[in-house]
Design a protein around this motif. Structure first.
Motif, PDB file in Angstrom:
ATOM      1  N   SER A 120     161.149  49.096  19.976  1.00 51.71           N
ATOM      2  CA  SER A 120     161.195  49.091  21.430  1.00 51.71           C
ATOM      3  C   SER A 120     162.232  48.091  21.939  1.00 51.71           C
ATOM      4  O   SER A 120     163.066  48.410  22.789  1.00 51.71           O
ATOM      5  CB  SER A 120     159.817  48.756  21.998  1.00 51.71           C
ATOM      6  OG  SER A 120     159.853  48.667  23.398  1.00 51.71           O
ATOM      7  N   LEU A 177     154.290  49.645  24.863  1.00 49.94           N
ATOM      8  CA  LEU A 177     155.724  49.398  24.698  1.00 49.94           C
ATOM      9  C   LEU A 177     156.541  50.543  25.280  1.00 49.94           C
ATOM     10  O   LEU A 177     156.212  51.715  25.101  1.00 49.94           O
ATOM     11  CB  LEU A 177     156.062  49.271  23.206  1.00 49.94           C
ATOM     12  CG  LEU A 177     155.422  48.104  22.458  1.00 49.94           C
ATOM     13  CD1 LEU A 177     155.645  48.268  20.965  1.00 49.94           C
ATOM     14  CD2 LEU A 177     155.985  46.777  22.949  1.00 49.94           C
ATOM     15  N   PHE A 202     153.424  53.366  20.191  1.00 47.52           N
ATOM     16  CA  PHE A 202     154.087  52.771  21.345  1.00 47.52           C
ATOM     17  C   PHE A 202     153.107  52.661  22.514  1.00 47.52           C
ATOM     18  O   PHE A 202     153.067  51.643  23.218  1.00 47.52           O
ATOM     19  CB  PHE A 202     155.310  53.606  21.758  1.00 47.52           C
ATOM     20  CG  PHE A 202     156.495  53.460  20.844  1.00 47.52           C
ATOM     21  CD1 PHE A 202     156.973  52.209  20.484  1.00 47.52           C
ATOM     22  CD2 PHE A 202     157.150  54.588  20.348  1.00 47.52           C
ATOM     23  CE1 PHE A 202     158.073  52.069  19.641  1.00 47.52           C
ATOM     24  CE2 PHE A 202     158.244  54.462  19.514  1.00 47.52           C
ATOM     25  CZ  PHE A 202     158.710  53.214  19.153  1.00 47.52           C
ATOM     26  N   TRP A 208     156.989  48.472  15.507  1.00 49.55           N
ATOM     27  CA  TRP A 208     157.043  49.175  16.794  1.00 49.55           C
ATOM     28  C   TRP A 208     157.644  48.280  17.880  1.00 49.55           C
ATOM     29  O   TRP A 208     158.423  48.751  18.720  1.00 49.55           O
ATOM     30  CB  TRP A 208     155.642  49.644  17.193  1.00 49.55           C
ATOM     31  CG  TRP A 208     155.033  50.517  16.139  1.00 49.55           C
ATOM     32  CD1 TRP A 208     153.975  50.215  15.327  1.00 49.55           C
ATOM     33  CD2 TRP A 208     155.463  51.827  15.751  1.00 49.55           C
ATOM     34  NE1 TRP A 208     153.720  51.252  14.462  1.00 49.55           N
ATOM     35  CE2 TRP A 208     154.621  52.257  14.702  1.00 49.55           C
ATOM     36  CE3 TRP A 208     156.477  52.676  16.191  1.00 49.55           C
ATOM     37  CZ2 TRP A 208     154.759  53.491  14.092  1.00 49.55           C
ATOM     38  CZ3 TRP A 208     156.616  53.915  15.580  1.00 49.55           C
ATOM     39  CH2 TRP A 208     155.763  54.307  14.548  1.00 49.55           C
ATOM     40  N   ARG A 209     157.309  46.997  17.849  1.00 48.27           N
ATOM     41  CA  ARG A 209     157.879  46.064  18.836  1.00 48.27           C
ATOM     42  C   ARG A 209     159.390  45.931  18.631  1.00 48.27           C
ATOM     43  O   ARG A 209     160.157  45.859  19.588  1.00 48.27           O
ATOM     44  CB  ARG A 209     157.187  44.712  18.748  1.00 48.27           C
ATOM     45  CG  ARG A 209     155.735  44.764  19.193  1.00 48.27           C
ATOM     46  CD  ARG A 209     155.145  43.365  19.373  1.00 48.27           C
ATOM     47  NE  ARG A 209     153.797  43.490  19.888  1.00 48.27           N
ATOM     48  CZ  ARG A 209     152.704  43.625  19.135  1.00 48.27           C
ATOM     49  NH1 ARG A 209     152.813  43.602  17.819  1.00 48.27           N
ATOM     50  NH2 ARG A 209     151.518  43.764  19.680  1.00 48.27           N
ATOM     51  N   VAL A 246     161.797  42.861  26.427  1.00 45.00           N
ATOM     52  CA  VAL A 246     160.687  42.962  25.500  1.00 45.00           C
ATOM     53  C   VAL A 246     160.797  41.828  24.501  1.00 45.00           C
ATOM     54  O   VAL A 246     161.837  41.624  23.887  1.00 45.00           O
ATOM     55  CB  VAL A 246     160.719  44.308  24.750  1.00 45.00           C
ATOM     56  CG1 VAL A 246     159.611  44.375  23.726  1.00 45.00           C
ATOM     57  CG2 VAL A 246     160.581  45.452  25.751  1.00 45.00           C
TER      58      VAL A 246
END
Length: 338
Positions: free
Chosen positions: A42, A273, A268, A38-39, A2
């Motif tokens: 993840s 994600l 998400f 959020w990124r 990611v």
């Protein structure tokens, strides 16, 4: 893998930053750091799971994550919390009074080497055999020899209890807690907040430390508080919240953290994600979302230097250093994750 740093066109395809979110009766306008939150969660969890599975590096192609040290998404998965759970709480006599004493003694210093020193030089760490003079001699000798006794993770101010050195006053504080019924009152609390208020009533334990300590005590089998009960935002979390929402979120930081915990699956999914939770079963709790704001505050210093927080810090101090020790992942048995 990611990647957090993506071009604006790609961000638009995954899902635009919401124009507003309603939290605590206010309309907040998220900044780009909101989606970075959020990124980051993840991507950081992907790194954790890759390490746990024994996969070879690289674990991420994000240059900021690869270059700097960040804590895990889940507080209980971090190295020091794993030491508290595995080496302190669940090792040794399992009576509540003894667990309380061991946990608070460890957390006041929050340093594994100090715990190991006391265990080695002062004998088995027990309230039943505790001797102030013996503990002081061990700690004073280490301090005189240039050994660090305290972690730099957060500052534990010394109470003014008549002793000349910080560690001596902290030993006196722990004695005070043990002899004035703190273990019994925490055990008898009906909610985490009530237990927190017991700790908050002691000298030098401000709101943030009292909250952190009650989270650690709650890992023990005797307590069954929900980590969704309540949250106390720390200074780093407040900085991260300011970067995600601007000054409009000032004063409602606890509500913002609860919003993040409650809406995690929505965001998400919106961003496409992966995030399965801890061992695929435990979603982010309030304490975890609080910690993530601290980490995103640091990450944003490099990823979003134009968006300022409260402290004004502009660089990430800790660089990533490879640790060849096996990654521990053993959680309170009552969680059913082992």
């Amino acid at each position: 893998m990611v990647t957090l740093l993506q071009d604006r066109e790609a961000l638009g395809r995954l899902g635009d930053v919401p124009a507003t979110v309603r939290v605590g009766g206010r309309k907040l306008q998220p900044t780009p750091v909101f989606d970075t939150y959020w990124r980051f969660a993840s991507a950081r969890q992907v790194v954790y799971e890759a390490r746990l599975a024994g996969r070879a590096q690289p674990w991420t192609d994000d240059p900021i994550l690869a270059r700097h040290r960040f804590t895990n998404c889940y507080r209980a998965a971090d190295r020091v919390s794993q030491a508290v759970i595995g080496d302190v709480i669940y090792r040794g006599p399992q009576e509540w009074e003894e667990m309380f004493f061991r946990t608070l003694l460890f957390k006041i210093f929050n340093r594994e080497s100090t715990w190991e020193l006391l265990s080695r030089e002062a004998g088995e760490v027990r309230w039943g055999t505790y001797d102030y003079g013996a503990y002081d001699r061990v700690l004073s000798a280490a301090f005189a020899g240039g050994q660090r006794l305290y972690s730099a993770a957060y500052i534990v101010p010394p109470p003014q209890l008549g002793e000349g050195r910080k560690h001596r006053n902290h030993l006196r504080l722990l004695e005070m807690m043990m002899t004035t019924g703190a273990p019994e009152r925490v055990l008898g609390a009906s909610t985490m907040r009530e237990a927190y208020e017991v700790l908050l009533g002691y000298p030098a334990l401000g709101p943030f430390l009292a909250y952190q300590f009650v989270i650690d005590l709650n890992y023990a089998p005797h307590l069954g508080f929900s980590e969704m009960d309540f949250v106390v935002p720390g200074p780093g979390a407040r900085d991260g919240i300011r970067k995600c929402f601007g000054p409009a979120a000032d004063g409602i930081e606890a509500d913002v953290i609860r919003y993040m915990a409650d809406s995690q699956q929505e965001h998400f999914a919106r961003l496409g994600l992966p995030f399965a939770g801890l061992r695929g079963r435990r979603p982010l709790q309030l304490i975890d979302c609080q910690n993530l704001f601290c980490e995103v505050d640091k990450y944003a210093r490099v990823a979003h230097p134009e968006i300022t927080g409260i402290s004004g810090r502009s660089r990430i101090k800790q660089a990533y250093r490879q640790d060849d020790a096996p990654l521990r992942a053993w959680f309170p048995p009552k969680w059913g994750l082992n």
